[in-house]
Design an enzyme around this catalytic site. Structure first.
Site, PDB file in Angstrom:
ATOM      1  N   HIS A 172       0.857  -1.183   0.000  1.00  0.00           N
ATOM      2  CA  HIS A 172       0.000   0.000   0.000  1.00  0.00           C
ATOM      3  C   HIS A 172       0.903   1.245   0.000  1.00  0.00           C
ATOM      4  O   HIS A 172       0.657   2.176  -0.743  1.00  0.00           O
ATOM      5  CB  HIS A 172      -0.950  -0.024   1.195  1.00  0.00           C
ATOM      6  CG  HIS A 172      -2.015   1.013   1.119  1.00  0.00           C
ATOM      7  ND1 HIS A 172      -2.858   1.122   0.047  1.00  0.00           N
ATOM      8  CD2 HIS A 172      -2.360   2.015   1.962  1.00  0.00           C
ATOM      9  CE1 HIS A 172      -3.690   2.139   0.238  1.00  0.00           C
ATOM     10  NE2 HIS A 172      -3.400   2.707   1.384  1.00  0.00           N
ATOM     11  N   GLU A 206       2.538  -1.079   8.084  1.00  0.00           N
ATOM     12  CA  GLU A 206       2.539  -2.066   7.001  1.00  0.00           C
ATOM     13  C   GLU A 206       3.762  -2.975   7.074  1.00  0.00           C
ATOM     14  O   GLU A 206       3.675  -4.178   6.834  1.00  0.00           O
ATOM     15  CB  GLU A 206       2.484  -1.332   5.648  1.00  0.00           C
ATOM     16  CG  GLU A 206       2.314  -2.290   4.501  1.00  0.00           C
ATOM     17  CD  GLU A 206       1.893  -1.613   3.200  1.00  0.00           C
ATOM     18  OE1 GLU A 206       1.850  -0.372   3.148  1.00  0.00           O
ATOM     19  OE2 GLU A 206       1.604  -2.356   2.251  1.00  0.00           O
TER      20      GLU A 206
END
Lengths: 403, 94
Positions: free
Chosen positions: A293, A304
């Site tokens: 992402h 993440e």
């Protein structure tokens, strides 16, 4: 369950108005981010974006048709045209009631909304008489069905930055389940109106200069615009007609953080990746590459990284991870689709797409981000992840041994 | 040092978390007062509107450290008001 092939791809974004151009840009680390030219920069804090430069709508659509086409719908139509042509499907020879269309968008038709309500509230004028069907959030998907006579199920998905991945994932599940044979699916968003840009400024997460995902000196996200569309086809039918199969969609998962409206949760992101691997029947070690992402915000990139470590365990150290948002910007509702196209285009070109603008490692982001230059390497299996405002998470797994 | 804007700035910060303004000290951190990231964005926005200033604040930069305590906010806002006043006629109310 039926297997699902990807037989066509199309893209409109700052670094590519065709799949060939996108592939060349990814290989050459081409920057799509630059000074905003679409609207006045007056009053904006973030004065950069990843625009589709020198795009002239009348080069593609006649003026009468444009009355009903916001920029978002235009990009969706152009990407869908490319994807259907790329698929080689002869639409006039198949049952088009078995072709479904599902697109994602975060904002919808931003420019049409801005222009019409500015005219009404501020200028004392009236909205255009056709502004409702032009700006309705489902306009892009409706336009694609009409352009190609696709009479199967059609709908729009809106889950912010996860919209396109959710759209593709749901289409995948419907083909798997036998509810459709073919899906035209992806996402679209053209949010670079002056009002939208000012609204994003208010969140204080926009980089003033450029997007540097996972780099220690990152200063936030940069908005982009565009569309990505793929044609999904039941594998048995694709093979029977001798289609050029670009990739196999192996798995999909989605979940919700049910926590914070804008901050990601490591647990939610890790769980969706693990669930996607299970859905695809993959082990962690099978995955070569993750198109992250990677928004370039402090919060996202750290969460993440931790999520990928949690989901992949020891294999995380061998995983290649990159954020192509560093090149095409954050295209919101188009993101997952453009990034899936970028992943497949790179695999077919025999390289891993880079994370550009990477100047300095961050101790809290300690994976292999393929910094700055594309890497000649083979990828056979990849994931594309999307983690949205609202806590909507998605992961798609693709098998790339078809090139 | 007290600025003529202290009370109003503290009022704006404290209203966000419904704490009595008299309980605020310069040393109190926004975090300990209960302001989360969204509260801080809204507070910055309200201060900008009230005092017609632009507060340089990006949640991704070290700017967060510049606005750690109530005193940090008072000092930065006061400085920006003074700078703005140097450019335009003084506001009618302090």
């Amino acid at each position: 369950m039926r297997r699902v092939a990807i037989t066509g791809m199309g893209v409109m974004c700052a670094i590519g108005r065709s799949m060939a151009e996108l592939q060349a840009s990814l290989r050459e680390s081409r920057a799509g981010i630059g000074p905003i030219s679409l609207v006045s920069r007056e009053g904006l804090q973030a004065k950069v974006a990843a625009e589709i430069r020198d795009y002239v709508a009348t080069d593609h659509f006649d003026e009468r048709r444009l009355v009903l086409l916001d920029r978002t719908s235009q990009f969706a139509l152009l990407a869908a045209d490319q994807a259907l042509a790329d698929s080689g499907l002869a639409l006039d020879k198949i049952d088009r009631s078995r072709v479904m269309t599902v697109l994602g968008t975060g904002t919808g038709c931003a420019t049409a909304i801005d222009d019409n309500f500015h005219a009404t509230y501020k200028m004392g004028g009236r909205p255009h008489p056709l502004c409702v069907p032009k700006l309705m959030i489902n306009a892009p998907v409706s336009q694609v069905t009409m352009a190609h006579g696709l009479t199967g199920p059609s709908f729009m998905v809106s889950t912010a930055c996860a919209s396109a991945s959710h759209a593709i994932g749901v289409a995948f599940q419907m083909i798997r389940a036998g509810l459709a044979d073919v899906a035209v699916t992806g996402g679209c968003d053209a949010t670079l109106s002056w009002g939208q840009l000012r609204a994003w400024d208010g969140l204080r997460v926009m980089a003033p200069d450029t997007c540097r995902p996972f780099s220690r000196d990152r200063l936030g996200m940069v908005l982009g615009e565009g569309a990505g569309v793929v044609v999904l086809e039941a594998m048995d039918l694709a093979q029977r007609r001798g289609a050029d199969i670009k990739a196999e969609l192996l798995g999909f998962a989605m979940n919700s953080d049910a926590g914070h409206l804008v901050n990601p949760s490591v647990g939610g992101c890790a769980d969706v990746v693990s669930a996607c691997l299970r859905d695809a029947g993959l082990n962690s070690e099978d995955v070569d590459y993750v198109n992250a992402h990677g928004t370039g915000t402090q919060v996202n990139d750290i969460a993440e990284t931790a999520a990928l470590r949690q989901a992949f365990g020891a294999h995380a150290d061998r995983l290649m991870v990159s954020s192509t948002k560093s090149m095409h910007g954050h295209t919101i509702g188009a993101g997952g689709a453009i990034e899936l196209c970028a992943t497949i285009a790179s695999a077919r070109g025999g390289f891993i797409p880079p994370t550009i603008n990477f100047s300095e490692p961050d101790p809290q982001c300690d994976l292999d981000y393929v910094p700055n230059v594309a890497r000649d390497a083979r990828m056979t299996t990849a994931l594309s992840t999307s983690f949205a405002f609202g806590g909507h998470n998605a992961a798609l797994a693709v098998g790339l041994g078809w090139s | 040092m007290k600025s003529p804007y202290d009370a109003e700035i503290i009022g704006i910060i404290s209203s966000r978390v419904k704490i009595d303004p008299t309980e605020f000290t310069r040393e109190m951190t926004l975090d300990s007062a209960g302001l989360d990231s969204i509260d801080i964005i809204e507070t910055v926005f309200e201060l900008e509107d009230r005092f017609k200033i632009a507060i340089p604040f990006n949640a991704n930069a070290q700017d967060k450290e510049k606005l750690r305590t109530a005193g940090d906010v008072i000092d930065l806002v006061t400085q920006l008001i003074v700078e703005a006043d140097a450019l335009v006629p003084a506001p009618s109310q302090a």
